[in-house]
Motif scaffolding. Structure first.
Motif, short mmCIF file in Angstrom:
data_model
loop_
_atom_site.label_atom_id
_atom_site.label_comp_id
_atom_site.label_asym_id
_atom_site.label_seq_id
_atom_site.Cartn_x
_atom_site.Cartn_y
_atom_site.Cartn_z
N LEU A 1 -15.43 90.48 -13.12
CA LEU A 1 -14.79 89.20 -13.42
C LEU A 1 -14.80 88.30 -12.19
N ASP A 2 -14.63 88.88 -11.01
CA ASP A 2 -14.63 88.09 -9.78
C ASP A 2 -15.99 87.45 -9.52
N GLU A 3 -17.05 88.09 -10.00
CA GLU A 3 -18.40 87.57 -9.80
C GLU A 3 -18.78 86.52 -10.84
N LEU A 4 -17.96 86.40 -11.87
CA LEU A 4 -18.23 85.43 -12.93
C LEU A 4 -17.56 84.12 -12.57
N SER A 5 -18.34 83.15 -12.17
CA SER A 5 -17.79 81.87 -11.71
C SER A 5 -18.23 80.73 -12.61
N ILE A 6 -17.52 79.63 -12.48
CA ILE A 6 -17.88 78.43 -13.22
C ILE A 6 -19.26 77.94 -12.77
N ASP A 7 -19.55 78.07 -11.46
CA ASP A 7 -20.87 77.67 -10.96
C ASP A 7 -21.97 78.47 -11.62
N LEU A 8 -21.76 79.78 -11.75
CA LEU A 8 -22.77 80.64 -12.37
C LEU A 8 -22.98 80.27 -13.83
N LEU A 9 -21.87 80.08 -14.57
CA LEU A 9 -22.00 79.73 -15.98
C LEU A 9 -22.68 78.37 -16.15
N ALA A 10 -22.32 77.41 -15.28
CA ALA A 10 -22.94 76.09 -15.36
C ALA A 10 -24.44 76.18 -15.14
N GLU A 11 -24.84 77.02 -14.16
CA GLU A 11 -26.26 77.19 -13.87
C GLU A 11 -26.98 77.84 -15.04
N GLU A 12 -26.39 78.90 -15.60
CA GLU A 12 -27.01 79.62 -16.71
C GLU A 12 -27.09 78.75 -17.97
N ALA A 13 -26.05 77.94 -18.19
CA ALA A 13 -26.00 77.10 -19.39
C ALA A 13 -26.77 75.80 -19.21
N GLY A 14 -27.11 75.45 -17.96
CA GLY A 14 -27.83 74.21 -17.71
C GLY A 14 -26.97 72.97 -17.92
N ILE A 15 -25.68 73.08 -17.57
CA ILE A 15 -24.78 71.95 -17.71
C ILE A 15 -24.02 71.74 -16.40
N SER A 16 -23.27 70.67 -16.33
CA SER A 16 -22.54 70.36 -15.10
C SER A 16 -21.23 71.14 -15.02
N ARG A 17 -20.76 71.36 -13.79
CA ARG A 17 -19.47 72.00 -13.59
C ARG A 17 -18.35 71.17 -14.23
N GLY A 18 -18.52 69.86 -14.18
CA GLY A 18 -17.51 68.97 -14.74
C GLY A 18 -17.29 69.20 -16.23
N LEU A 19 -18.38 69.47 -16.95
CA LEU A 19 -18.27 69.72 -18.38
C LEU A 19 -17.51 71.02 -18.64
N LEU A 20 -17.74 72.03 -17.80
CA LEU A 20 -17.01 73.29 -17.95
C LEU A 20 -15.53 73.10 -17.67
N TYR A 21 -15.21 72.28 -16.67
CA TYR A 21 -13.79 71.98 -16.41
C TYR A 21 -13.17 71.24 -17.60
N HIS A 22 -14.00 70.42 -18.25
CA HIS A 22 -13.51 69.71 -19.43
C HIS A 22 -13.13 70.69 -20.54
N TYR A 23 -13.96 71.74 -20.72
CA TYR A 23 -13.70 72.71 -21.79
C TYR A 23 -12.60 73.70 -21.44
N PHE A 24 -12.49 74.09 -20.16
CA PHE A 24 -11.60 75.19 -19.81
C PHE A 24 -10.48 74.82 -18.84
N GLY A 25 -10.55 73.62 -18.28
CA GLY A 25 -9.45 73.16 -17.43
C GLY A 25 -9.43 73.71 -16.03
N GLY A 26 -10.33 74.64 -15.70
CA GLY A 26 -10.36 75.20 -14.36
C GLY A 26 -10.75 76.66 -14.39
N LYS A 27 -10.77 77.26 -13.20
CA LYS A 27 -11.22 78.64 -13.05
C LYS A 27 -10.35 79.61 -13.84
N GLN A 28 -9.03 79.46 -13.74
CA GLN A 28 -8.13 80.38 -14.43
C GLN A 28 -8.27 80.25 -15.94
N GLY A 29 -8.34 79.04 -16.44
CA GLY A 29 -8.52 78.82 -17.86
C GLY A 29 -9.83 79.40 -18.36
N PHE A 30 -10.86 79.29 -17.54
CA PHE A 30 -12.16 79.85 -17.88
C PHE A 30 -12.08 81.37 -17.96
#
Length: 203
Positions: free
Chosen positions: A36-65
């Motif tokens: 879980l510690d290795e699973l980051s918003i940066d990694l998901l954004a890279e794998e999904a091909g989207i911006s970090r900002g969009l992930l924050y929009h969906y999950f509100g931050g690291k803890q929410g993600f």
């Protein structure tokens, strides 16, 4: 007049909820091979091909993600361990446990990190873990399709709780050191142990 080129087939536009579910599916797949510690918003954004900002929009931050991915994984575990609605009780229990064992095997690294997180100081992740295992236990006391009916008494619930902990520890240990047991051997041990424990209770 400028000639127009044929347009390609329009891509299906996902609703926000569908897109969020797609991202959670990806998060769970990534969690299968990393902690879980290795699973980051940066990694998901890279794998999904989207911006970090969009992930924050969906999950509100690291803890929410983290919480959303863990809940999605827990829901997946619950669904995959659903026993068949028909058949002998032990056969249905065996099918349910086979789903659990196969889930842990396929998601070993991520599952271990979830167990570790559940024993740590993160109240939200611990609550998801405990709620999921309580829901798995409740399957034993319902006659609904998918239920595995056993007597609902405080003593039985105590034994079932301890048995669940034993099964989890045994499966995780077996994944590291099989000790000469095949998957089928392991399933027979954990399936047969529950009726034996309940039969040992005072009548």
């Amino acid at each position: 007049m400028t000639a127009t080129t044929p347009s390609s087939s329009p891509r299906t536009r996902l609703s926000p909820e569908q897109r969020r579910t797609q991202l959670l599916d990806l998060g769970v797949r990534l969690l299968a091979t990393r902690s879980l510690d290795e699973l980051s918003i940066d990694l998901l954004a890279e794998e999904a091909g989207i911006s970090r900002g969009l992930l924050y929009h969906y999950f509100g931050g690291k803890q929410g993600f983290y919480e959303a991915v863990v809940q999605h994984a827990a829901d997946d575990l619950y669904a995959r361990t659903a026993p068949p609605s028909e058949g002998e009780p032990l056969d249905r229990l065996l099918a349910s446990l086979a789903g659990y064992v196969d889930y842990v095997i396929a998601n070993d690294t991520g599952y271990r990190s979830l167990v570790k997180a559940a024993s740590g100081s993160n109240d939200a992740l611990r609550a998801i873990y405990e709620t999921t295992f309580a829901a798995l236990a409740d399957r034993f006391f319902t006659a609904d399709p998918g239920g595995l009916v056993i007597p609902d008494t405080p003593a039985v619930r105590l034994v079932l709780h301890a048995w669940q902990a034993m099964v989890e520890d045994l499966v995780l240990t077996w994944c590291e050191t099989p000790a000469g047991l095949t998957r089928e051997d392991l399933l027979q041990v954990i399936t047969g142990s529950l009726p034996a424990l309940i039969d040992a209770l005072p009548k």
